[in-house]
Each structure stands twice: as structure tokens, then as C-alpha cells.
Design a protein around this motif. Structure first.
Motif, PDB file in Angstrom:
ATOM      1  N   GLY A 205       0.724  -1.251  -0.005  1.00 19.75           N
ATOM      2  CA  GLY A 205      -0.014   0.080   0.001  1.00 19.75           C
ATOM      3  C   GLY A 205       0.779   1.287   0.073  1.00 19.75           C
ATOM      4  O   GLY A 205       0.390   2.310   0.744  1.00 19.75           O
ATOM      5  N   TYR A 207       1.818   4.281  -2.154  1.00 20.82           N
ATOM      6  CA  TYR A 207       1.286   5.096  -3.376  1.00 20.82           C
ATOM      7  C   TYR A 207       2.013   6.132  -3.537  1.00 20.82           C
ATOM      8  O   TYR A 207       1.625   7.067  -4.127  1.00 20.82           O
ATOM      9  CB  TYR A 207      -0.319   5.164  -3.367  1.00 20.82           C
ATOM     10  N   GLN A 242      -3.628   2.010 -11.996  1.00 20.26           N
ATOM     11  CA  GLN A 242      -4.733   1.822 -11.377  1.00 20.26           C
ATOM     12  C   GLN A 242      -4.714   2.387  -9.971  1.00 20.26           C
ATOM     13  O   GLN A 242      -5.641   2.550  -9.203  1.00 20.26           O
ATOM     14  CB  GLN A 242      -5.240   0.392 -11.358  1.00 20.26           C
ATOM     15  N   TYR A 243      -3.363   2.588  -9.259  1.00 22.92           N
ATOM     16  CA  TYR A 243      -3.015   2.788  -7.871  1.00 22.92           C
ATOM     17  C   TYR A 243      -2.613   4.271  -7.831  1.00 22.92           C
ATOM     18  O   TYR A 243      -2.431   4.828  -6.757  1.00 22.92           O
ATOM     19  CB  TYR A 243      -1.972   2.303  -7.372  1.00 22.92           C
ATOM     20  N   VAL A 269       3.616  -1.979  -4.269  1.00 17.98           N
ATOM     21  CA  VAL A 269       2.269  -2.319  -3.620  1.00 17.98           C
ATOM     22  C   VAL A 269       1.896  -3.670  -3.816  1.00 17.98           C
ATOM     23  O   VAL A 269       1.137  -4.303  -4.485  1.00 17.98           O
ATOM     24  CB  VAL A 269       1.317  -1.382  -4.436  1.00 17.98           C
TER      25      VAL A 269
END
Length: 377
Positions: A205, A207, A242-243, A269
Motif C-alpha cells: 500500500g 502509493y 490503477q493505484y 504495492v
């Protein structure tokens, strides 16, 4: 006479890992005085001083340094302010520890280097992987291998002395300021060099628009393990739109100045938090599964040496850390602070100073700029 320490920056990393290191150092060195700490947030500074036992707190670091006249200063501010604060501290003539990265880019690192050269004071960069017990033990094992003491029978005790990259000296080898190791001819083993390092660096996670501020740890760790700088690097990037617009996996295919090859993979990620180093030489493989942070998959970590397909040595991370599971111990924060303070006391140049850190900063730049290569193509 007391050894006086001042701290600039009382945020999360400093409070979580550096602060406990200062307390431990003072306990082990009764001449240490935690003179003062500083943060632009007065409540943070006051809370930090009470928590770790600093005598005074400030919101103006220049005033603090003028008033306190410390023997050593630790700069643990955020990346956007690291260079500016660091240059000011060096210009005032105080020995300085500075958190990674030393500037947002190599230009800021060069400005810090210039200030350090003019002041002539001892300085150290906080690349804590170099001081993790796990990677220090790996480095010890690799140095022993290169000195010709691999493939030893069970129960054999090495009877040679060695140079530790954090400054312990011996009578059989010397260390260049850049970290390269000289060995006498009788210990040379030119037919069995290190061949390859793989460094896997995964997070969950993350980003970040620019992951290089974190990836710099892996970049520097490989330099430390290899005992060499990056000569050529080919970069490739896997966008993950997409992130987030700039989220990506980063891959590095490297040749070091020693001829060793290395590959690094940064996956911010992924499904796991880990850092693993694998090193190969003829008939020998070392695997270091480091205990990175509390959420690390590999806690408490493990170091393996495999020879000819058989496990020659298996060491738990808990053993390497003396049974401690404190993150400031397992992740090398105490060792790096101790190395800095001891260098200042003895007048010895740090093995991880600003000049030594420049090659890492140059490679970091490439990721920030999304360059495809570093060095000669």
C-alpha cells in the motif's frame, strides 16, 4: 568532560527509533549529556525532551546550537528540509549525523559535501541498513569468504582478523574511504569472487509519487554488501496507473565497479513487507531475510549460508540482535548512532559520510527522473 548531543527534528522516525538509541547510548556511556532537542512544533519538542530526557527544548535550531555548543548534532527532519538544515549545521562547524537521503537529489548532496569539506567536521549519513545486525553479519561472512576462509569444516573457528565496514580495524586488511577492502596477497582468492546480488524490496500500500526516497535504502544496501559502487545500471519501470499516476514497480540491472552483477526489484504495492538479499559465489550462497519494521513477513529474520547445496550455517535474527526485538536495535538505528558518536569522540572519519553517499544519490536521481540508464551504456 561531558559529551553533549543536540537533536534537530522530533518527528515520527526520530521519536520511534533515534530517541531510544540516544537513551541506550547514554546508559552505556555515562559521560553523555542529552543537552537539547528542537522542533518547529513546540509541543513536539517539549514532549520529546520529557520522553527521552533532554535537558532543554527549542523551536529555533540555530539559537539552540549557539546556546548549547554541542559536540554532536543529529538532523532528523523531513526530506524537503534535510539539505538546508544540514548545510547550516555544517557551516556552523558542528559534527553532524543526517538522516537519509542527504538531500532530495544529488545536487543537494553535493552542496552538503561542499559544506562538509569547508567545515572539515565529521559527518555521517543515516543509511541504517549498513548498521543492521543482519546485514553486518552477512558482510562479515562475505569478507571472510573473500579472504579465503570459506568451506571450513563444522566446528572450525576462523583465526584471521578482518575489517568491519563500521570502523573496527585489524591487522590483516585496510578499508578505502569509499568502502573498498584491501587484502594482503596471502588472503587473496581471485578464483572465487562474489558473482551476483539480488535484492528484493517489497511494501504494501505504498502509493508514493516518488518511491526513490524509500528505494534509496535498497540501493545503498547493495553498495554496502558488494563493497563497490554502481558502474552501470539499466532501469525498467512497470507503471501501475490503477493505484496512482506515478505508482510503479522499479527494476534495476546493475554492474558494480568490482565487476559483480546485481539486480534490484522494488514493488511498493505488493502483498508483503520484506527485504531479502541473496548473494552468490562459486559453490556458496548467502540469504539474508531481514526483519524490516514490525509488519515484516520475515520477523525476526534469518541468515543462511549454503555451500554445495547443504546448509552450512543458519542464524536467527533474534540471535544476531542479542535476543532483542526492539526495532531500533533490529533495524540498525542504535548501531548507526553509536558509530557516529564514537567517530566524533575518536576523531575518526565515518565510513558512511556524505562523500561516500554520493554514488547512492546519483542512482536515486535516475529513479526520480525515470531515466533508463546510469553510467556508461
Amino acid at each position: 568532560m561531558a559529551f553533549r548531543i543536540c537533536i534537530i527534528g522530533c518527528g515520527g522516525i526520530s521519536g520511534g527509533y533515534h530517541g531510544p538509541s540516544y537513551v541506550k547510548y547514554r546508559l552505556e556511556n555515562p559521560d553523555t549529556e542529552l543537552a537539547a532537542c528542537c522542533d518547529i512544533d513546540s509541543e513536539k519538542a517539549l514532549g520529546y525532551s520529557k520522553r527521552f530526557g533532554f535537558a532543554r527544548c527549542y523551536t529555533d535550531y540555530v539559537q539552540m546550537l549557539r546556546d548549547e555548543k554541542p559536540d554532536a548534532v543529529c538532523v532528523t527532519v523531513d526530506e524537503d528540509h534535510t539539505a538546508g538544515v544540514g548545510i547550516a549545521v555544517l557551516n556552523m562547524g558542528f559534527p553532524m549525523f543526517i538522516e537519509k537521503p542527504p538531500g532530495k537529489n544529488s545536487s543537494e548532496t553535493r552542496m552538503l559535501i561542499d559544506a562538509a569539506r569547508k567545515s572539515g567536521v565529521i559527518n555521517q549519513v543515516g543509511y541504517n541498513r549498513r548498521y543492521m545486525p543482519m546485514l553486518q553479519k552477512l558482510k562479515t561472512m562475505l569478507d571472510g569468504h573473500l579472504a579465503g576462509h570459506t568451506d571450513r569444516p563444522a566446528g572450525h573457528t576462523d583465526n584471521f582478523t578482518w575489517v568491519h565496514p563500521t570502523g573496527h580495524t585489524d591487522k590483516s586488511a585496510g578499508v578505502h574511504p569509499a568502502g573498498h577492502i584491501d587484502r594482503p596477497a596471502e588472503h587473496a582468492n581471485h578464483n572465487d569472487p562474489l558473482q551476483y546480488i539480488r535484492y528484493d524490496f517489497y511494501r504494501v500500500g505504498r502509493y508514493d509519487e516518488d518511491f526513490s526516497d524509500t528505494a534509496v535504502h535498497g540501493i545503498d544496501a547493495v553498495r554496502y554488501i558488494a563493497g563497490a559502487d554502481y558502474k552501470r545500471v539499466q532501469f525498467s519501470y512497470q507503471p501501475l496507473p490503477q493505484y496512482g499516476a506515478n505508482v510503479q514497480n522499479i527494476y534495476m540491472d546493475c554492474e558494480m565497479t568490482s565487476g559483480l552483477r546485481a539486480q534490484l526489484s522494488f514493488c511498493p504495492v505488493s502483498g508483503v513487507v520484506l527485504e531479502r538479499a541473496t548473494v552468490h559465489a562459486r559453490d556458496n550462497t548467502w540469504m539474508a531475510n531481514s526483519p524490516i519494521w514490525a509488519e515484516s513477513y520475515d520477523q525476526p529474520g534469518e541468515l543462511l549460508h549454503i555451500v554445495g547445496g547443504k546448509t552450512a550455517e543458519r542464524i536467527s535474527g533474534a540471535e544476531l540482535c542479542g535476543g532483542s526485538d526492539e526495532l531500533y536495535i533490529t533495524n540498525g538505528f542504535y548501531n548507526e548512532n553509536k558509530a557516529f558518536f564514537d567517530s566524533v569522540k575518536t576523531g575518526r572519519k565515518s565510513d558512511c559520510d556524505l562523500e561516500q553517499a554520493l554514488n547512492t544519490s546519483l542512482v536515486k536521481d535516475c529513479i526520480s527522473n525515470k531515466d533508463s540508464h546510469f553510467g556508461q551504456t
